[in-house]
Design a protein around this motif. Structure first.
Motif, PDB file in Angstrom:
ATOM      1  N   VAL A 170      -0.209 100.024  46.271  1.00  0.00           N
ATOM      2  CA  VAL A 170       0.113  99.087  45.484  1.00  0.00           C
ATOM      3  C   VAL A 170      -0.567  97.781  45.840  1.00  0.00           C
ATOM      4  O   VAL A 170      -0.262  97.031  46.366  1.00  0.00           O
ATOM      5  CB  VAL A 170       1.668  98.651  45.742  1.00  0.00           C
ATOM      6  CG1 VAL A 170       2.048  97.734  44.854  1.00  0.00           C
ATOM      7  CG2 VAL A 170       2.664  99.999  45.659  1.00  0.00           C
ATOM      8  N   PHE A 171      -1.896  98.035  45.491  1.00  0.00           N
ATOM      9  CA  PHE A 171      -2.760  96.595  45.753  1.00  0.00           C
ATOM     10  C   PHE A 171      -2.581  95.695  44.690  1.00  0.00           C
ATOM     11  O   PHE A 171      -3.023  94.650  44.758  1.00  0.00           O
ATOM     12  CB  PHE A 171      -4.339  97.240  45.392  1.00  0.00           C
ATOM     13  CG  PHE A 171      -4.677  98.239  46.538  1.00  0.00           C
ATOM     14  CD1 PHE A 171      -4.329  97.930  47.840  1.00  0.00           C
ATOM     15  CD2 PHE A 171      -5.824  98.999  46.296  1.00  0.00           C
ATOM     16  CE1 PHE A 171      -4.839  98.665  48.920  1.00  0.00           C
ATOM     17  CE2 PHE A 171      -6.433  99.794  47.302  1.00  0.00           C
ATOM     18  CZ  PHE A 171      -5.737  99.703  48.572  1.00  0.00           C
ATOM     19  N   GLU A 172      -1.556  95.881  43.767  1.00  0.00           N
ATOM     20  CA  GLU A 172      -1.061  94.814  42.994  1.00  0.00           C
ATOM     21  C   GLU A 172      -0.512  93.540  43.775  1.00  0.00           C
ATOM     22  O   GLU A 172      -0.457  92.475  43.462  1.00  0.00           O
ATOM     23  CB  GLU A 172       0.050  95.246  41.808  1.00  0.00           C
ATOM     24  CG  GLU A 172      -0.557  96.253  40.926  1.00  0.00           C
ATOM     25  CD  GLU A 172      -0.760  97.776  41.306  1.00  0.00           C
ATOM     26  OE1 GLU A 172      -0.790  98.561  40.116  1.00  0.00           O
ATOM     27  OE2 GLU A 172      -0.530  97.873  42.509  1.00  0.00           O
ATOM     28  N   ALA A 173       0.082  94.011  44.936  1.00  0.00           N
ATOM     29  CA  ALA A 173       0.696  93.242  45.920  1.00  0.00           C
ATOM     30  C   ALA A 173      -0.431  92.150  46.493  1.00  0.00           C
ATOM     31  O   ALA A 173      -0.051  91.197  46.802  1.00  0.00           O
ATOM     32  CB  ALA A 173       1.331  94.002  47.140  1.00  0.00           C
ATOM     33  N   TYR A 174      -1.533  92.358  46.313  1.00  0.00           N
ATOM     34  CA  TYR A 174      -2.652  91.585  46.616  1.00  0.00           C
ATOM     35  C   TYR A 174      -2.740  90.064  45.648  1.00  0.00           C
ATOM     36  O   TYR A 174      -3.383  89.210  46.121  1.00  0.00           O
ATOM     37  CB  TYR A 174      -4.127  92.201  46.701  1.00  0.00           C
ATOM     38  CG  TYR A 174      -5.231  91.613  47.794  1.00  0.00           C
ATOM     39  CD1 TYR A 174      -4.825  91.607  49.002  1.00  0.00           C
ATOM     40  CD2 TYR A 174      -6.061  90.923  47.331  1.00  0.00           C
ATOM     41  CE1 TYR A 174      -5.668  90.826  50.102  1.00  0.00           C
ATOM     42  CE2 TYR A 174      -6.856  90.174  48.123  1.00  0.00           C
ATOM     43  CZ  TYR A 174      -6.780  90.131  49.475  1.00  0.00           C
ATOM     44  OH  TYR A 174      -7.616  89.623  50.448  1.00  0.00           O
ATOM     45  N   VAL A 175      -2.106  90.205  44.636  1.00  0.00           N
ATOM     46  CA  VAL A 175      -2.145  89.026  44.027  1.00  0.00           C
ATOM     47  C   VAL A 175      -1.396  87.844  44.759  1.00  0.00           C
ATOM     48  O   VAL A 175      -1.838  86.734  44.463  1.00  0.00           O
ATOM     49  CB  VAL A 175      -1.272  89.227  42.467  1.00  0.00           C
ATOM     50  CG1 VAL A 175      -1.116  88.060  41.987  1.00  0.00           C
ATOM     51  CG2 VAL A 175      -2.040  90.380  41.829  1.00  0.00           C
ATOM     52  N   GLY A 176      -0.549  88.125  45.261  1.00  0.00           N
ATOM     53  CA  GLY A 176       0.092  87.109  46.423  1.00  0.00           C
ATOM     54  C   GLY A 176      -0.975  86.482  47.323  1.00  0.00           C
ATOM     55  O   GLY A 176      -1.076  85.368  47.470  1.00  0.00           O
ATOM     56  N   GLU A 177      -1.760  87.455  47.672  1.00  0.00           N
ATOM     57  CA  GLU A 177      -2.865  86.843  48.590  1.00  0.00           C
ATOM     58  C   GLU A 177      -3.854  86.063  47.857  1.00  0.00           C
ATOM     59  O   GLU A 177      -4.580  84.983  48.180  1.00  0.00           O
ATOM     60  CB  GLU A 177      -3.759  87.981  49.312  1.00  0.00           C
ATOM     61  CG  GLU A 177      -5.115  87.620  49.934  1.00  0.00           C
ATOM     62  CD  GLU A 177      -4.726  86.310  51.096  1.00  0.00           C
ATOM     63  OE1 GLU A 177      -5.994  85.954  51.370  1.00  0.00           O
ATOM     64  OE2 GLU A 177      -3.960  86.042  51.508  1.00  0.00           O
ATOM     65  N   MET A 178      -3.935  86.276  46.645  1.00  0.00           N
ATOM     66  CA  MET A 178      -5.028  85.535  45.852  1.00  0.00           C
ATOM     67  C   MET A 178      -4.447  84.332  45.496  1.00  0.00           C
ATOM     68  O   MET A 178      -5.202  83.336  45.407  1.00  0.00           O
ATOM     69  CB  MET A 178      -5.338  86.383  44.274  1.00  0.00           C
ATOM     70  CG  MET A 178      -5.983  87.619  44.528  1.00  0.00           C
ATOM     71  SD  MET A 178      -5.793  88.911  43.119  1.00  0.00           S
ATOM     72  CE  MET A 178      -6.328  87.983  41.781  1.00  0.00           C
ATOM     73  N   LEU A 179      -3.007  84.242  45.120  1.00  0.00           N
ATOM     74  CA  LEU A 179      -2.327  82.987  44.965  1.00  0.00           C
ATOM     75  C   LEU A 179      -2.377  82.224  46.283  1.00  0.00           C
ATOM     76  O   LEU A 179      -2.805  80.895  46.262  1.00  0.00           O
ATOM     77  CB  LEU A 179      -1.059  83.117  44.343  1.00  0.00           C
ATOM     78  CG  LEU A 179      -0.826  83.706  43.099  1.00  0.00           C
ATOM     79  CD1 LEU A 179       0.569  84.235  42.843  1.00  0.00           C
ATOM     80  CD2 LEU A 179      -1.175  82.495  41.969  1.00  0.00           C
ATOM     81  N   LYS A 180      -2.220  82.653  47.411  1.00  0.00           N
ATOM     82  CA  LYS A 180      -2.052  81.906  48.598  1.00  0.00           C
ATOM     83  C   LYS A 180      -3.511  81.355  49.006  1.00  0.00           C
ATOM     84  O   LYS A 180      -3.408  80.159  49.395  1.00  0.00           O
ATOM     85  CB  LYS A 180      -1.574  82.782  49.894  1.00  0.00           C
ATOM     86  CG  LYS A 180      -0.090  83.177  49.670  1.00  0.00           C
ATOM     87  CD  LYS A 180       0.589  84.169  50.811  1.00  0.00           C
ATOM     88  CE  LYS A 180       1.780  84.489  50.450  1.00  0.00           C
ATOM     89  NZ  LYS A 180       2.040  85.633  51.451  1.00  0.00           N
ATOM     90  N   SER A 181      -4.517  82.158  48.862  1.00  0.00           N
ATOM     91  CA  SER A 181      -5.857  81.791  48.892  1.00  0.00           C
ATOM     92  C   SER A 181      -6.380  80.660  48.265  1.00  0.00           C
ATOM     93  O   SER A 181      -6.837  79.691  48.864  1.00  0.00           O
ATOM     94  CB  SER A 181      -6.715  82.854  49.025  1.00  0.00           C
ATOM     95  OG  SER A 181      -8.275  82.697  49.403  1.00  0.00           O
ATOM     96  N   SER A 182      -5.805  80.649  47.097  1.00  0.00           N
ATOM     97  CA  SER A 182      -6.166  79.505  45.993  1.00  0.00           C
ATOM     98  C   SER A 182      -5.400  78.357  46.196  1.00  0.00           C
ATOM     99  O   SER A 182      -5.467  77.290  45.353  1.00  0.00           O
ATOM    100  CB  SER A 182      -6.027  80.227  44.381  1.00  0.00           C
ATOM    101  OG  SER A 182      -7.147  81.136  44.509  1.00  0.00           O
ATOM    102  N   GLY A 183      -4.291  78.446  47.195  1.00  0.00           N
ATOM    103  CA  GLY A 183      -3.360  77.143  47.602  1.00  0.00           C
ATOM    104  C   GLY A 183      -2.692  77.036  46.331  1.00  0.00           C
ATOM    105  O   GLY A 183      -1.899  75.875  46.288  1.00  0.00           O
ATOM    106  N   ILE A 184      -2.135  78.058  45.477  1.00  0.00           N
ATOM    107  CA  ILE A 184      -1.233  77.706  44.524  1.00  0.00           C
ATOM    108  C   ILE A 184       0.409  78.156  44.692  1.00  0.00           C
ATOM    109  O   ILE A 184       0.491  79.108  45.363  1.00  0.00           O
ATOM    110  CB  ILE A 184      -1.615  78.784  43.329  1.00  0.00           C
ATOM    111  CG1 ILE A 184      -3.059  78.480  42.835  1.00  0.00           C
ATOM    112  CG2 ILE A 184      -0.733  78.696  41.967  1.00  0.00           C
ATOM    113  CD1 ILE A 184      -3.669  79.163  41.734  1.00  0.00           C
ATOM    114  N   PRO A 185       1.442  77.279  44.638  1.00  0.00           N
ATOM    115  CA  PRO A 185       2.598  77.592  44.979  1.00  0.00           C
ATOM    116  C   PRO A 185       3.075  78.577  43.754  1.00  0.00           C
ATOM    117  O   PRO A 185       2.752  78.378  42.515  1.00  0.00           O
ATOM    118  CB  PRO A 185       3.288  76.280  44.722  1.00  0.00           C
ATOM    119  CG  PRO A 185       2.131  75.288  43.632  1.00  0.00           C
ATOM    120  CD  PRO A 185       0.917  76.029  43.666  1.00  0.00           C
TER     121      PRO A 185
END
Length: 561
Positions: A25-40
């Motif tokens: 479920v690499f779709e879960a990596y969207v969370g890292e994409m958001l965190k890395s970008s500093g987006i709440p």
């Protein structure tokens, strides 16, 4: 200005079904994409009652394909919500006047990167099939099969009107593509494919990080003016930025804002890093390196391999502000081997010899096996940052893993695709001007490309032994530092980078009825960017980030909570 409420949907039922059958479920990596970008954002695990929860944008990373779930997502959009997906929602295609077609790896023209097509590793394209007035479909960008000039396949992204809202669907599986570039599309179990021009002999019988590089030897390299080939494209970083751009544009289109934390603190525009691997462990090479670093006024990261230097060397390294780190040896030619027990034995030895806790690692010869074993060993032993993912050959220097940004890697299905608590800081090249490695002609393209990636780190590796014994290598280090400073890079150690990354990820940005948003747990110097909707009056310094005008807010000591 109202702050948008963003939700990330990772459906529990859908994830459990995939894990049961050994599917990632690499779709879960969207969370890292958001965190890395500093987006709440908020994470949700079902589409049930979605229309009642007040979210302005829902990122449907993974959704259950049941009739009920699809209906709930459509209802959310019909009532005015914005739904974003990357290669998902496939049972919804027919209801939105589209059809799914077979996808494959290729290159995408994206409006934000019109001059540089982006390589993608997996696509699940939709094509519009009718002019249904209820579901007007607009396409943007273009996917091409196999090569940049290959047969057109489908638009890169679709925007589909649904009632009062919309569905924005990328035809590329972006999280899979980013993970594939950064970590490979599978574990390291055999040699990689060697370069056709003889510059990258990956088939030497040593398992390494670059044995699972997803770049194309011919399509993804350029050559410098002196003829040295290098991987030129940080595709993973560019895909992340294109994805964030679409999210922020969707927010401002609703006349709302979505503040996000900047990558570096106030006063730091760009970051470069110098690291060393002690290898031969000759004291005189350490002292020569210290002298060059003092001349350049740079603090660096020293990765120590057993048996290490004399105690006096460590005292001087520490006194001059450098970081002491670990250099795990699993290379059988140097009497090392791949095992957790050996990793722990060597680390304990280096910690005792140096007298410091040691929180960073880089593997000798970039030795790697499997998928996440190295990160698991680091986690269990207090290693918070790794630097192993870099080139081992002359011909694969550069952005061979599609990134220069620090990131947290993801586990496979057998560990429920969690994120490892180890920050990866890959390197671009080692020992420039060494006879078996590139010359300094790669410095300018590496620095200029890294400068164009917000949050990127231009990381160069120089062995102390070569600094002592190869005068041209020492001069190359001086040239890297001088060229980087001309481009406003600040030099940090690996520990400085991950400490700051932990700090910025701890910041909370929350909706606030009176001010629109509030910031909590931000250290002084933290910079927050606030997107400004079209036509809104800016009150502070602005910059165009991710294709959106943003106001700059620097957190002061008094504003920190």
């Amino acid at each position: 200005m109202k702050m948008a409420r963003v939700a990330l949907l990772l459906d529990t039922i859908a994830a459990e079904r995939r894990w049961k059958y050994g599917v990632d479920v690499f779709e879960a990596y969207v969370g890292e994409m958001l965190k890395s970008s500093g987006i709440p954002y908020s994470e949700i695990h079902t589409a049930e009652k979605l229309s009642e929860q007040g979210y302005d944008v829902v990122i449907a990373a993974l959704s259950e394909e049941s009739e009920e779930s699809i209906g709930q997502l459509l209802q959310y959009a019909e009532q005015g919500g914005t739904l974003i997906s990357s290669g998902g929602l496939n049972r919804m295609a027919g209801r939105l006047s589209c059809r799914e077609i077979a996808g494959e790896a290729g290159y995408a023209e994206i409006p934000e990167y019109a001059g540089e097509p982006l390589r993608y590793l997996k696509a699940k394209p939709w094509l519009p099939v009718s002019a249904d007035g209820a579901h007007a479909v607009k396409g943007a960008g273009q996917l091409h099969r196999h090569t940049r000039e290959g047969e057109p396949l489908a638009p890169a992204i679709l925007e589909i009107s649904v009632g009062k809202g919309k569905v924005i669907r990328w035809n590329v599986d972006i999280p899979y593509t980013i993970v594939g570039f950064q970590q490979g599309t599978g574990p390291v179990v055999e040699d990689g494919i060697p370069a056709p021009d003889g510059t990258g002999s990956l088939d030497e019988g040593i398992l390494k990080a670059d044995d699972r590089c997803e770049m194309d030897w011919e399509l993804d390299r350029k050559r410098t003016e002196t003829g040295y080939p290098y991987y030129a494209y940080p595709y993973a970083d560019w895909w992340r930025d294109a994805w964030v751009s679409v999210l922020l544009k969707a927010v401002v289109a609703k006349n709302m804002t979505l503040p996000f934390v900047d990558y570096w603190p106030d006063g730091v525009e760009r970051v470069a890093m110098i690291s060393h691997d002690s290898d031969v462990n000759a004291d005189e090479s350490a002292y020569e390196t210290l002298s060059v670093l003092k001349e350049c006024d740079v603090r660096s990261t020293w990765c120590m391999i057993e048996p290490g230097y004399s105690p006096d060397v460590y005292e001087q390294v520490k006194a001059e502000g450098h970081e002491l780190a670990f250099h795990y040896n699993a290379l059988h030619l140097d009497k090392g081997f791949w095992a957790q027990t050996e990793f722990e034995r060597q680390l304990a030895f280096i910690r005792e010899k140096t007298g410091v806790p040691i929180v960073s690692n880089k593997n000798h010869y970039t030795r790697v096996e499997g998928w996440g074993e190295l990160f698991e060993w680091c986690e269990r032993n207090g290693i918070r940052s790794d630097q192993t993912r870099g080139p081992s050959k002359k011909g694969n220097v550069g952005f061979l893993f599609g990134t220069c940004r620090p990131y947290y890697p993801i586990a496979r299905f057998d560990d429920r695709n969690r994120l490892y608590n180890v920050l990866e800081i890959g390197f671009l090249t080692q020992d420039l001007e060494h006879p078996s490695l590139p010359d300094t002609s790669v410095i300018t393209p590496f620095l200029e490309t890294a400068a164009g990636v917000r949050g990127g780190v231009a990381h160069f590796l120089f062995h102390q032994y070569h600094i002592l014994n190869q005068a041209h290598v020492a001069d190359a280090l001086r040239e890297v530092v001088g060229s980087a400073r001309k481009r406003n890079f600040t030099f940090w150690t690996g520990e400085q980078i991950f400490r700051w990354e932990e700090s910025r990820r701890a910041v909370s940005i929350l909706p606030d009825e009176s001010e629109g948003y509030r910031i909590e747990r931000a250290q002084p110097g933290t910079v927050v960017w606030v997107p400004v909707p079209d036509g809104a009056k800016a009150t502070k310094e602005t910059n165009l980030l991710f294709g959106v005008t943003c106001e700059r807010h620097a957190v002061t000591a008094e504003a920190s909570v």
